[in-house]
Write a protein that holds these residues in place. Structure first.
Motif, mmCIF file in Angstrom:
data_model
loop_
_atom_site.group_PDB
_atom_site.id
_atom_site.type_symbol
_atom_site.label_atom_id
_atom_site.label_comp_id
_atom_site.label_asym_id
_atom_site.label_seq_id
_atom_site.Cartn_x
_atom_site.Cartn_y
_atom_site.Cartn_z
ATOM 1 N N TRP A 62 0.566 -1.222 0.089
ATOM 2 C CA TRP A 62 -0.233 -0.366 0.004
ATOM 3 C C TRP A 62 0.870 0.943 -0.258
ATOM 4 C CZ3 TRP A 62 -4.870 -0.709 -1.619
ATOM 5 C CH2 TRP A 62 -5.179 -1.618 -1.035
ATOM 6 N N CYS A 84 -3.381 -6.235 -3.176
ATOM 7 C CA CYS A 84 -2.809 -5.168 -2.042
ATOM 8 C C CYS A 84 -3.650 -6.282 -0.861
ATOM 9 C CB CYS A 84 -2.454 -3.619 -1.473
ATOM 10 S SG CYS A 84 -1.058 -3.651 -2.531
ATOM 11 N N ASP A 90 -8.859 6.719 2.973
ATOM 12 C CA ASP A 90 -7.889 7.649 2.820
ATOM 13 C C ASP A 90 -9.087 8.922 3.228
ATOM 14 O OD1 ASP A 90 -10.273 7.541 1.837
ATOM 15 O OD2 ASP A 90 -10.286 7.844 -0.837
ATOM 16 N N LEU A 125 -3.262 3.420 -2.966
ATOM 17 C CA LEU A 125 -3.236 2.871 -3.818
ATOM 18 C C LEU A 125 -2.010 1.964 -3.874
ATOM 19 C CD1 LEU A 125 -1.625 6.332 -6.161
ATOM 20 C CD2 LEU A 125 -4.005 5.174 -6.362
ATOM 21 N N CYS A 126 -2.492 0.464 -4.390
ATOM 22 C CA CYS A 126 -2.192 -0.473 -4.028
ATOM 23 C C CYS A 126 -0.669 -0.733 -5.307
ATOM 24 C CB CYS A 126 -2.732 -1.766 -4.698
ATOM 25 S SG CYS A 126 -1.937 -3.077 -4.308
ATOM 26 N N ASN A 169 -4.279 -3.854 -9.315
ATOM 27 C CA ASN A 169 -5.545 -3.540 -8.655
ATOM 28 C C ASN A 169 -5.508 -3.799 -7.571
ATOM 29 O OD1 ASN A 169 -7.400 -5.305 -7.379
ATOM 30 N ND2 ASN A 169 -8.416 -4.372 -10.011
ATOM 31 N N ASP A 170 -6.411 -3.142 -6.189
ATOM 32 C CA ASP A 170 -5.997 -3.025 -5.105
ATOM 33 C C ASP A 170 -6.065 -4.294 -3.955
ATOM 34 O OD1 ASP A 170 -6.180 -0.314 -4.451
ATOM 35 O OD2 ASP A 170 -8.186 -0.039 -4.660
ATOM 36 N N SER A 171 -7.092 -5.902 -5.076
ATOM 37 C CA SER A 171 -7.156 -6.359 -4.311
ATOM 38 C C SER A 171 -5.548 -8.003 -4.333
ATOM 39 C CB SER A 171 -7.905 -7.818 -5.633
ATOM 40 O OG SER A 171 -7.456 -7.932 -6.733
ATOM 41 N N MET A 206 -7.673 -1.704 2.900
ATOM 42 C CA MET A 206 -7.089 -0.675 2.190
ATOM 43 C C MET A 206 -6.944 0.198 3.635
ATOM 44 S SD MET A 206 -8.589 0.730 -1.458
ATOM 45 C CE MET A 206 -7.525 2.854 -1.543
#
Length: 146
Positions: A3, A42, A51, A28-29, A38-40, A48
């Motif tokens: 992250w 990480c 923010d 962001l990842c 893509n966030d998945s 996550m």
């Protein structure tokens, strides 16, 4: 992957010039090269990070406290229940209406390593065995190899 988390923005007050507001940051990842993925990817590192965050801009006359310090180191890394860590903050601006906060609101304490077992490793040596030449070695037993 990891992250990437930027610093928070300044506090943006919802109404007026002081009081409760919101601060934002970029989350962001990224892969090892710094590319956004893509966030998945990480997800194995936990959820996550948020923010945005609630913040407060003091009004004239308000008590202003510093941010919390970092937590102190745990004095015993393992095995001693009752070890305590602490962190503190200070009064930056005293309230014009009187007392800011109680003194116990300036320090936080928490238990650390209360049930962490102590694991230690010890070298165990034995007597040297007799020297035996292996079939693929050209050295003679007992001679210096280096």
């Amino acid at each position: 992957t990891h992250w990437f988390v930027s610093r928070f923005s300044l506090c943006l007050v919802d109404k007026g010039t002081c009081g409760v507001g919101t601060r934002h940051r970029i989350v962001l990842c990224q892969d090892a090269l710094g590319n956004i993925v893509n966030d998945s990817e990480c997800a194995y590192q936990g959820p996550m990070p948020s923010d945005d965050d609630v913040c407060y801009v003091p009004c004239p006359g308000d008590c202003v406290l510093s941010d919390w310090s970092s937590w102190s180191d745990c004095p015993f890394p393992c095995g001693r229940g009752g070890s305590v860590v602490s962190r503190s903050r200070t009064i930056v601006v005293q309230s014009t209406s009187g007392k800011c906060v109680e003194s116990d609101e300036l320090v936080q304490r928490a238990r650390c390593n209360a049930f962490s077992p102590c694991i230690s490793y010890v070298w165990r040596t034995q007597s040297w065995g007799s020297c035996q030449r292996q079939s693929n070695e050209s050295e003679v037993c007992g001679e210096s190899v280096g």
